[in-house]
Design a protein around this motif. Structure first.
Motif, PDB file in Angstrom:
ATOM      1  N   VAL A  36     -17.532   5.540   1.956  1.00 29.76           N
ATOM      2  CA  VAL A  36     -17.557   4.762   0.707  1.00 29.76           C
ATOM      3  C   VAL A  36     -17.583   5.687  -0.506  1.00 29.76           C
ATOM      4  CG1 VAL A  36     -18.957   3.193  -0.680  1.00 29.76           C
ATOM      5  CG2 VAL A  36     -18.552   2.695   1.731  1.00 29.76           C
ATOM      6  N   VAL A  37     -18.410   6.731  -0.464  1.00 31.92           N
ATOM      7  CA  VAL A  37     -18.498   7.661  -1.591  1.00 31.92           C
ATOM      8  C   VAL A  37     -17.165   8.383  -1.798  1.00 31.92           C
ATOM      9  CG1 VAL A  37     -19.572   9.823  -2.354  1.00 31.92           C
ATOM     10  CG2 VAL A  37     -20.984   7.955  -1.495  1.00 31.92           C
ATOM     11  N   LEU A  38     -16.530   8.828  -0.719  1.00 34.04           N
ATOM     12  CA  LEU A  38     -15.235   9.492  -0.843  1.00 34.04           C
ATOM     13  C   LEU A  38     -14.174   8.543  -1.388  1.00 34.04           C
ATOM     14  CD1 LEU A  38     -15.189  11.605   2.415  1.00 34.04           C
ATOM     15  CD2 LEU A  38     -15.274  12.466   0.085  1.00 34.04           C
ATOM     16  N   TRP A  39     -14.162   7.314  -0.932  1.00 35.65           N
ATOM     17  CA  TRP A  39     -13.185   6.333  -1.393  1.00 35.65           C
ATOM     18  C   TRP A  39     -13.371   6.030  -2.877  1.00 35.65           C
ATOM     19  CZ3 TRP A  39     -13.915   1.027  -2.741  1.00 35.65           C
ATOM     20  CH2 TRP A  39     -12.732   0.351  -2.971  1.00 35.65           C
ATOM     21  N   LYS A  40     -14.629   5.794  -3.288  1.00 28.55           N
ATOM     22  CA  LYS A  40     -14.904   5.497  -4.704  1.00 28.55           C
ATOM     23  C   LYS A  40     -14.588   6.713  -5.586  1.00 28.55           C
ATOM     24  CE  LYS A  40     -16.616   2.349  -6.341  1.00 28.55           C
ATOM     25  NZ  LYS A  40     -16.007   1.238  -7.056  1.00 28.55           N
ATOM     26  N   GLY A  41     -14.908   7.904  -5.132  1.00 25.15           N
ATOM     27  CA  GLY A  41     -14.595   9.106  -5.899  1.00 25.15           C
ATOM     28  C   GLY A  41     -13.100   9.304  -6.043  1.00 25.15           C
ATOM     29  N   ASN A  42     -12.351   9.074  -4.983  1.00 29.15           N
ATOM     30  CA  ASN A  42     -10.898   9.192  -5.031  1.00 29.15           C
ATOM     31  C   ASN A  42     -10.309   8.163  -5.989  1.00 29.15           C
ATOM     32  OD1 ASN A  42      -8.376  10.188  -4.320  1.00 29.15           O
ATOM     33  ND2 ASN A  42      -8.114   8.660  -2.727  1.00 29.15           N
ATOM     34  N   GLN A  43     -10.828   6.952  -5.955  1.00 28.85           N
ATOM     35  CA  GLN A  43     -10.369   5.894  -6.848  1.00 28.85           C
ATOM     36  C   GLN A  43     -10.649   6.270  -8.310  1.00 28.85           C
ATOM     37  OE1 GLN A  43     -12.408   2.204  -6.247  1.00 28.85           O
ATOM     38  NE2 GLN A  43     -10.828   1.009  -7.263  1.00 28.85           N
ATOM     39  N   SER A  44     -11.813   6.811  -8.563  1.00 32.30           N
ATOM     40  CA  SER A  44     -12.185   7.223  -9.911  1.00 32.30           C
ATOM     41  C   SER A  44     -11.274   8.349 -10.409  1.00 32.30           C
ATOM     42  CB  SER A  44     -13.644   7.672  -9.928  1.00 32.30           C
ATOM     43  OG  SER A  44     -13.976   8.255 -11.155  1.00 32.30           O
ATOM     44  N   GLU A  45     -10.986   9.308  -9.546  1.00 27.12           N
ATOM     45  CA  GLU A  45     -10.110  10.411  -9.936  1.00 27.12           C
ATOM     46  C   GLU A  45      -8.707   9.909 -10.248  1.00 27.12           C
ATOM     47  OE1 GLU A  45     -10.600  13.723 -10.509  1.00 27.12           O
ATOM     48  OE2 GLU A  45     -12.716  13.183 -10.424  1.00 27.12           O
ATOM     49  N   HIS A  46      -8.192   8.991  -9.462  1.00 31.44           N
ATOM     50  CA  HIS A  46      -6.862   8.431  -9.727  1.00 31.44           C
ATOM     51  C   HIS A  46      -6.840   7.687 -11.063  1.00 31.44           C
ATOM     52  CE1 HIS A  46      -4.494   9.443  -6.229  1.00 31.44           C
ATOM     53  NE2 HIS A  46      -5.558   9.209  -5.474  1.00 31.44           N
ATOM     54  N   ASP A  47      -7.895   6.948 -11.366  1.00 32.71           N
ATOM     55  CA  ASP A  47      -7.975   6.228 -12.640  1.00 32.71           C
ATOM     56  C   ASP A  47      -7.993   7.205 -13.817  1.00 32.71           C
ATOM     57  OD1 ASP A  47      -8.031   3.866 -11.230  1.00 32.71           O
ATOM     58  OD2 ASP A  47     -10.207   3.578 -11.435  1.00 32.71           O
ATOM     59  N   ARG A  48      -8.769   8.275 -13.703  1.00 33.56           N
ATOM     60  CA  ARG A  48      -8.843   9.262 -14.785  1.00 33.56           C
ATOM     61  C   ARG A  48      -7.520  10.004 -14.940  1.00 33.56           C
ATOM     62  NH1 ARG A  48     -14.496  11.044 -16.071  1.00 33.56           N
ATOM     63  NH2 ARG A  48     -15.803   9.488 -15.053  1.00 33.56           N
ATOM     64  N   TYR A  49      -6.869  10.307 -13.840  1.00 32.76           N
ATOM     65  CA  TYR A  49      -5.570  10.975 -13.893  1.00 32.76           C
ATOM     66  C   TYR A  49      -4.547  10.081 -14.570  1.00 32.76           C
ATOM     67  CZ  TYR A  49      -1.397  13.469 -12.402  1.00 32.76           C
ATOM     68  OH  TYR A  49      -0.204  14.158 -12.379  1.00 32.76           O
ATOM     69  N   ALA A  50      -4.580   8.784 -14.276  1.00 30.87           N
ATOM     70  CA  ALA A  50      -3.634   7.849 -14.875  1.00 30.87           C
ATOM     71  C   ALA A  50      -3.859   7.744 -16.381  1.00 30.87           C
ATOM     72  CB  ALA A  50      -3.775   6.471 -14.224  1.00 30.87           C
ATOM     73  N   LYS A  51      -5.099   7.811 -16.834  1.00 35.05           N
ATOM     74  CA  LYS A  51      -5.387   7.747 -18.278  1.00 35.05           C
ATOM     75  C   LYS A  51      -4.842   8.986 -18.995  1.00 35.05           C
ATOM     76  CE  LYS A  51      -9.522   4.895 -18.187  1.00 35.05           C
ATOM     77  NZ  LYS A  51     -10.970   4.850 -18.402  1.00 35.05           N
ATOM     78  N   VAL A  52      -4.964  10.163 -18.396  1.00 38.02           N
ATOM     79  CA  VAL A  52      -4.494  11.399 -19.008  1.00 38.02           C
ATOM     80  C   VAL A  52      -2.976  11.447 -19.008  1.00 38.02           C
ATOM     81  CG1 VAL A  52      -4.472  13.912 -18.741  1.00 38.02           C
ATOM     82  CG2 VAL A  52      -6.588  12.652 -18.429  1.00 38.02           C
ATOM     83  N   GLU A  53      -2.354  10.893 -17.981  1.00 38.13           N
ATOM     84  CA  GLU A  53      -0.907  10.930 -17.832  1.00 38.13           C
ATOM     85  C   GLU A  53      -0.192  10.126 -18.917  1.00 38.13           C
ATOM     86  OE1 GLU A  53       0.887   9.064 -14.315  1.00 38.13           O
ATOM     87  OE2 GLU A  53       1.515  11.088 -13.803  1.00 38.13           O
ATOM     88  N   LYS A  54      -0.852   9.113 -19.466  1.00 38.60           N
ATOM     89  CA  LYS A  54      -0.218   8.241 -20.467  1.00 38.60           C
ATOM     90  C   LYS A  54       0.084   8.930 -21.753  1.00 38.60           C
ATOM     91  CE  LYS A  54      -2.120   3.990 -18.709  1.00 38.60           C
ATOM     92  NZ  LYS A  54      -2.965   2.866 -18.916  1.00 38.60           N
TER      93      LYS A  54
END
Length: 57
Positions: A39-57
């Motif tokens: 669960v911790v790995l999944w939530k951390g991966n999800q958070s990283e993808h969200d932050r990466y998507a914000k920077v990519e914009k």
């Protein structure tokens, strides 16, 4: 808790010596820890993808 044998020597110990040894407890707690790690790995991966998507914009 103390030493559960008459003589205070490790030579008399003939198996696992911890609470829950020989029962379902070690396997259950290992399963719970594995689920928590997943669960911790999944939530951390999800958070990283969200932050990466914000920077990519």
């Amino acid at each position: 808790m103390g030493f559960p044998y008459e003589s205070a020597s490790w030579d008399v110990v003939d198996g696992a010596m911890f609470v829950g040894a020989g029962s379902f407890a070690p396997g259950f707690y290992t399963f719970v820890a594995a689920v928590i790690c997943i669960v911790v790995l999944w939530k951390g991966n999800q958070s990283e993808h969200d932050r990466y998507a914000k920077v990519e914009k």
